[in-house]
Design an enzyme around this catalytic site. Structure first.
Site, PDB file in Angstrom:
ATOM      1  N   LYS A 195       3.581   5.959  -7.673  1.00 16.24           N
ATOM      2  CA  LYS A 195       3.092   6.861  -8.727  1.00 16.24           C
ATOM      3  C   LYS A 195       2.265   6.123  -9.773  1.00 16.24           C
ATOM      4  O   LYS A 195       1.294   6.658 -10.288  1.00 16.24           O
ATOM      5  CB  LYS A 195       4.244   7.623  -9.378  1.00 16.24           C
ATOM      6  CG  LYS A 195       5.273   6.754 -10.055  1.00 16.24           C
ATOM      7  CD  LYS A 195       6.380   7.606 -10.656  1.00 16.24           C
ATOM      8  CE  LYS A 195       7.384   6.772 -11.413  1.00 16.24           C
ATOM      9  NZ  LYS A 195       8.125   5.806 -10.556  1.00 16.24           N
ATOM     10  N   ARG A 224      12.052  11.340 -17.461  1.00 13.30           N
ATOM     11  CA  ARG A 224      12.875  11.115 -16.285  1.00 13.30           C
ATOM     12  C   ARG A 224      14.133  11.971 -16.289  1.00 13.30           C
ATOM     13  O   ARG A 224      14.830  12.030 -15.291  1.00 13.30           O
ATOM     14  CB  ARG A 224      13.298   9.637 -16.214  1.00 13.30           C
ATOM     15  CG  ARG A 224      12.159   8.692 -15.957  1.00 13.30           C
ATOM     16  CD  ARG A 224      12.073   8.230 -14.523  1.00 13.30           C
ATOM     17  NE  ARG A 224      13.230   7.520 -14.057  1.00 13.30           N
ATOM     18  CZ  ARG A 224      13.232   6.247 -13.683  1.00 13.30           C
ATOM     19  NH1 ARG A 224      12.130   5.533 -13.767  1.00 13.30           N
ATOM     20  NH2 ARG A 224      14.319   5.683 -13.212  1.00 13.30           N
ATOM     21  N   ARG A 246       7.729  -7.370  -0.579  1.00 14.16           N
ATOM     22  CA  ARG A 246       6.869  -7.843  -1.661  1.00 14.16           C
ATOM     23  C   ARG A 246       7.294  -9.235  -2.139  1.00 14.16           C
ATOM     24  O   ARG A 246       8.467  -9.501  -2.311  1.00 14.16           O
ATOM     25  CB  ARG A 246       6.926  -6.845  -2.816  1.00 14.16           C
ATOM     26  CG  ARG A 246       5.839  -7.026  -3.831  1.00 14.16           C
ATOM     27  CD  ARG A 246       5.579  -5.761  -4.571  1.00 14.16           C
ATOM     28  NE  ARG A 246       6.623  -5.489  -5.549  1.00 14.16           N
ATOM     29  CZ  ARG A 246       6.521  -4.524  -6.461  1.00 14.16           C
ATOM     30  NH1 ARG A 246       5.446  -3.757  -6.497  1.00 14.16           N
ATOM     31  NH2 ARG A 246       7.486  -4.310  -7.302  1.00 14.16           N
ATOM     32  N   ARG A 284      18.453   2.238  -7.615  1.00 15.07           N
ATOM     33  CA  ARG A 284      17.419   2.873  -8.433  1.00 15.07           C
ATOM     34  C   ARG A 284      17.009   4.223  -7.851  1.00 15.07           C
ATOM     35  O   ARG A 284      16.773   5.191  -8.567  1.00 15.07           O
ATOM     36  CB  ARG A 284      16.184   1.965  -8.526  1.00 15.07           C
ATOM     37  CG  ARG A 284      16.360   0.808  -9.491  1.00 15.07           C
ATOM     38  CD  ARG A 284      15.328  -0.256  -9.245  1.00 15.07           C
ATOM     39  NE  ARG A 284      14.011   0.072  -9.782  1.00 15.07           N
ATOM     40  CZ  ARG A 284      12.871  -0.438  -9.318  1.00 15.07           C
ATOM     41  NH1 ARG A 284      12.885  -1.278  -8.310  1.00 15.07           N
ATOM     42  NH2 ARG A 284      11.733  -0.107  -9.858  1.00 15.07           N
TER      43      ARG A 284
END
Ligand SMILES: [Zn+2]
Length: 218
Positions: free
Chosen positions: A17, A92, A131, A175
């Site tokens: 996003k 959120r 990553r 998360r």
């Protein structure tokens, strides 16, 4: 009096996003505001807000509503946002959305759309656990999509590559679950308000952006 449009990007951590928000902002000629960046900045600066935020971020949890709204409101009050802005990572929770609506009304903004970048957990794990970042220069690599020439070594500066603490499977899962649980009332709220648009995030960045652009123009 003309109202300045606001676009909100929502979606689980790792959905892309932030990348989409960063692409849309220059297209609309408005600033991009990332609550995550603002919070990390606050943590680095060692401010009071930063110290509170650090404990939550380290545990993969959401910061309290009052901290999030204070940080967001301070950012959107700035002169550069007067023609509108694109924001990601906020609101959120349902509480944050209510507070944000009030702020936007007060500041004469018009919440145009909430773009929800939807993506399954498996896809996020695939993206984020590969990553690697350079300890020295901060360059980012991906074991599958953008590997370094030499294992574990930065192409740019020869520094050591490492996996960020919040990129490990366990933290990502926490998360994701926290996000889904806390945002479901928020999604209902924006759906009822006729603002929510679902975007399929499990595609190439450019493909997703085509969908985003279409939603913004409609
Ligand atoms: Zn490097």
């Amino acid at each position: 009096m003309s109202m300045a449009d606001v676009f909100v990007f929502a979606g689980p951590p790792g959905s892309g996003k932030g990348t989409q928000a960063k692409l849309l902002a220059p297209k609309l000629k408005v600033p991009h505001i990332s609550l995550g960046d603002l919070l990390r900045e606050a943590v680095r600066s060692g401010s009071k807000v930063g110290e509170i935020a650090k404990n939550y971020l380290d545990a993969g949890k959401l910061v309290p509503d009052n901290v999030a709204i204070d940080v967001a409101e301070e950012a959107v009050k700035k002169e550069e946002c007067r023609n509108g802005f694109v924001i990601d990572g906020f609101p959120r929770t349902l509480e944050q959305a209510g507070l944000f609506d009030r702020s936007l009304g007060k500041l004469k903004f018009n919440l145009k759309k909430v773009l929800y970048i939807d993506i399954p957990l498996e896809e996020i794990l695939k993206r984020l656990t590969g990553r690697r970042s350079c300890r020295k220069c901060g360059a980012i690599y991906h074991l599958t999509y953008n590997p370094p020439k030499k294992d574990g070594i930065c192409d740019v500066c020869g520094g050591e590559l490492y996996q960020r603490h919040d990129d490990t499977d366990e933290v990502i899962k926490v998360r994701y679950e926290v996000y889904k649980k806390q945002t479901s009332p928020l999604i209902d709220y924006y759906t009822k308000a006729g603002k929510l648009v679902y975007i399929n995030g499990a595609k190439d960045v450019s493909e997703v952006f085509k969908e985003v652009s279409k939603a913004v123009a409609s």
